[in-house]
Design an enzyme around this catalytic site. Structure first.
Site, PDB file in Angstrom:
ATOM      1  N   SER A 182       0.823  -1.211   0.000  1.00  0.00           N
ATOM      2  CA  SER A 182       0.000   0.000   0.000  1.00  0.00           C
ATOM      3  C   SER A 182       0.853   1.256   0.000  1.00  0.00           C
ATOM      4  O   SER A 182       0.503   2.255  -0.654  1.00  0.00           O
ATOM      5  CB  SER A 182      -0.939  -0.002   1.212  1.00  0.00           C
ATOM      6  OG  SER A 182      -1.767  -1.142   1.208  1.00  0.00           O
ATOM      7  N   HIS A 234       0.698   4.660   4.416  1.00  0.00           N
ATOM      8  CA  HIS A 234       0.115   5.244   3.215  1.00  0.00           C
ATOM      9  C   HIS A 234       0.571   6.693   3.047  1.00  0.00           C
ATOM     10  O   HIS A 234       0.949   7.104   1.945  1.00  0.00           O
ATOM     11  CB  HIS A 234      -1.409   5.199   3.292  1.00  0.00           C
ATOM     12  CG  HIS A 234      -1.953   3.799   3.316  1.00  0.00           C
ATOM     13  ND1 HIS A 234      -3.309   3.527   3.416  1.00  0.00           N
ATOM     14  CD2 HIS A 234      -1.341   2.590   3.254  1.00  0.00           C
ATOM     15  CE1 HIS A 234      -3.490   2.222   3.402  1.00  0.00           C
ATOM     16  NE2 HIS A 234      -2.316   1.642   3.326  1.00  0.00           N
TER      17      HIS A 234
END
Length: 317
Positions: A182, A234
């Site tokens: 991610s 992220h």
């Protein structure tokens, strides 16, 4: 009076028609077929199958408690009440290279890279593959695999470092383990944003490009909150990719023609390959990337504490 004939007049042939013709247009670019992004997806899928093989849920739980224990056997998933992601246990991910801050600081820094190829479950894997295809295929097609892989890996490292720093700041449990691509995928989203800014004059339909990018970001952020993902990874990947995009994802500005496509007998005013803003943003991105990684690694490995343990000759040097 007689005059002898003079020498015959000199005859110069007329220049070829190409002399009066405008410069030829460059040949159409060869269409590049992305291969690295599909390869990364296959590697992630293969690693997840290997995770389930090493996990071997029936060896720790009764077969009827494992999800799909009868048809899958050794490849069955952990009980849903323990793993909501439909995947292996945290212990298995940790053994295979999951991100553990304490182990990273103790010398296993390779986990900052290895965790990018592991996933916590089927849901995690599917959404990451879809997001990678949605963002990565265009970037690889436009800029080639060599630039793409630099941004992908470095953004993933930035996300891993940010995840470790969150564990240190919030003083989370020592067994906290994170994994997944991610951070790298959010890095590609950040690089897409910086690429849109630095190549702004090239895009014809700017609104659709912005809307596609915003939609992808909103979906990924919403998924992260719903599934309680590590949002610090992220954010770290997005910021790292944003700075790296200014450096690696630069296109020639509109009107530029390479000198190899202009004949020598044509004198035309050439447009520079890049404008001042592109060079300026590239410098800002390079300095920002170096500062970001230096600060992150310095905080993670506690450079001050390491310096105190060094011998005096090394300190003085």
């Amino acid at each position: 009076m007689y005059y002898p004939p003079g020498p015959p007049p000199l005859y110069y042939p007329p220049p070829p028609p190409q002399f009066y013709a405008p410069p030829p247009l460059p040949p159409p670019p060869r269409r590049y077929s992305p291969w690295l992004v599909p390869l990364i997806c296959l590697v992630n899928l293969g690693m997840f199958v290997y995770e389930m093989y090493k996990n071997n849920c029936p060896s720790r739980h009764p077969r009827d408690q494992c999800m799909l224990g009868d048809p899958f056997g050794r490849f069955s998933f952990e009980p849903f009440k323990e793993v909501k992601w439909i995947g292996p246990s945290a212990e298995t991910i940790k053994k295979l290279g999951g991100l553990d801050q304490q182990l990273v600081v103790k010398g296993e820094s390779w986990r900052l890279f290895s965790c990018m190829w592991l996933h916590a479950g089927v849901i995690h894997l599917i959404f990451n593959i879809l997001s990678l295809d949605f963002v990565g295929l265009r970037l690889e097609r436009d800029f080639g695999y060599h630039r793409f892989v630099f941004v992908y890996v470095l953004a993933g490292l930035g996300g891993s470092v940010a995840s470790c720093l969150r564990i240190i700041k919030q003083d989370l449990a020592s067994h906290a383990v994170s994994a997944g691509a991610s951070g790298a995928i959010f890095g590609l989203c950040g690089a897409s944003l910086s690429e849109l800014i630095t190549n702004w004059t090239i895009y014809d339909d700017k609104c659709s490009s912005i809307m596609i990018l915003v939609l992808n970001l909103v979906l990924n952020v919403a998924l992260g909150f719903l599934l309680k993902m590590d949002m610090s990874g992220h954010i770290g990947g997005f910021v790292a990719g944003f700075f790296l995009g200014f450096v690696f994802f630069i296109k020639p500005q509109f009107g530029y023609i390479s000198s190899k496509f202009i004949p020598a007998y044509h004198e035309v005013k050439r447009t520079p390959r890049h404008n001042f803003c592109q060079y300026f943003l590239a410098i800002v991105g390079l300095v920002g990337s170096i500062a970001l990684f230096a600060a992150g690694f310095g905080k993670l490995f506690n450079i001050k504490e390491i310096k105190e343990k060094l011998p005096n000759p090394v300190k003085n040097y």
